[in-house]
Design an enzyme around this catalytic site. Structure first.
Site, PDB file in Angstrom:
ATOM      1  N   ASP A 147      -5.808   3.272  -2.067  1.00 31.58           N
ATOM      2  CA  ASP A 147      -5.649   3.944  -0.787  1.00 31.58           C
ATOM      3  C   ASP A 147      -4.497   4.944  -0.960  1.00 31.58           C
ATOM      4  O   ASP A 147      -3.713   4.844  -1.906  1.00 31.58           O
ATOM      5  CB  ASP A 147      -5.319   2.904   0.286  1.00 31.58           C
ATOM      6  CG  ASP A 147      -4.872   3.531   1.586  1.00 31.58           C
ATOM      7  OD1 ASP A 147      -5.632   4.346   2.140  1.00 31.58           O
ATOM      8  OD2 ASP A 147      -3.753   3.218   2.032  1.00 31.58           O
ATOM      9  N   ASP A 197      -2.325   6.849   2.051  1.00 34.43           N
ATOM     10  CA  ASP A 197      -1.219   6.697   2.998  1.00 34.43           C
ATOM     11  C   ASP A 197      -0.834   5.230   3.155  1.00 34.43           C
ATOM     12  O   ASP A 197      -1.675   4.379   3.442  1.00 34.43           O
ATOM     13  CB  ASP A 197      -1.596   7.275   4.366  1.00 34.43           C
ATOM     14  CG  ASP A 197      -1.795   8.776   4.323  1.00 34.43           C
ATOM     15  OD1 ASP A 197      -0.843   9.483   3.958  1.00 34.43           O
ATOM     16  OD2 ASP A 197      -2.905   9.244   4.650  1.00 34.43           O
ATOM     17  N   ASP A 251      -2.985  -1.042   1.842  1.00 31.49           N
ATOM     18  CA  ASP A 251      -1.995  -1.650   2.727  1.00 31.49           C
ATOM     19  C   ASP A 251      -2.562  -2.067   4.069  1.00 31.49           C
ATOM     20  O   ASP A 251      -1.826  -2.586   4.908  1.00 31.49           O
ATOM     21  CB  ASP A 251      -0.844  -0.659   2.970  1.00 31.49           C
ATOM     22  CG  ASP A 251      -1.294   0.551   3.772  1.00 31.49           C
ATOM     23  OD1 ASP A 251      -2.255   1.230   3.336  1.00 31.49           O
ATOM     24  OD2 ASP A 251      -0.703   0.836   4.827  1.00 31.49           O
TER      25      ASP A 251
END
Length: 215
Positions: free
Chosen positions: A9, A11, A166
């Site tokens: 991922d 961001d 995240d």
């Protein structure tokens, strides 16, 4: 961890951009008269495509309203350029070391292509990724379409790759196709949320991530 490709991922995983995204969403929406939400509400939708994110934040928006908020968001968001200093400390080395070890590296992100491409250049990471997929050119997380497209690029099975993210959207996306995942706690969601999606591991430091990946 013995995998052929590592999918990141962007961001909140590679780049420390969560608060900037949340603030940009807040400013864009409130400038147009939409109610201010708790900061956690803006954080929680990071990882989704923008259309899906705005629909969750402000249910019932029309296509025109979504377009207007997106334009305002872009105005705020692109005032800040992603530099190597915006990477979480040590994550750039993780990507470089993975590539040096012969494993594929790619990105699966809720960002738009317009948002990711300049960030790949300005962060310095672009040359180290074999392929990237964005929400506006496929389907938004947690739909696994972008992972399927990356697997097709490499010609490998889900069990031969790992998704690192995240948010719950990252880990649910991987879980849906039987791909191992690693949750990182320095972004949006913490262990109590990430643990609901059967990750291979949850880490709270880059050193721990390196250990799991065998770097």
């Amino acid at each position: 961890m013995d995998v052929k490709a590592v999918i990141f991922d962007w961001d909140g995983t590679l780049v420390d951009s969560v608060e900037h995204i949340a603030e940009s969403l807040h400013q864009a929406a409130t400038d147009l008269g939409y109610p201010a939400l708790e900061r956690e509400a803006y954080r929680d939708i990071i990882g989704l495509g923008m259309v899906e994110a705005l629909g969750k934040l402000y249910p019932g928006l029309s296509h025109e309203e979504i377009t207007t908020i997106r334009e305002g968001y872009a105005n705020y968001f692109f005032r800040k350029i992603t530099t190597p200093q915006n990477l979480f400390e040590g994550m750039g080395d993780v990507v470089l070391d993975l590539q040096s070890s012969g494993r594929g590296c790619s990105v699966a992100t809720g960002k738009s292509r317009k948002g990711l491409d300049p960030a790949l250049v300005s962060s310095g990471l672009g040359p180290y990724f074999d392929t990237t997929r964005c929400a506006d050119e496929t389907r938004s997380k947690p739909d696994p379409r972008m992972l399927e497209e990356i697997l097709h690029f490499y010609g490998i099975k889900p069990s031969e790759a790992v998704m690192i993210g995240d948010t719950r959207y990252d880990l649910e996306m991987a879980q849906r196709i039987g791909m191992p995942s690693i949750g990182v706690e320095w972004g949006v969601h913490k262990r109590d949320v990430l643990g609901n999606y059967a990750p291979h591991a949850i880490v709270d430091t880059v050193a721990d991530l390196r250990d799991v990946l065998g770097l």
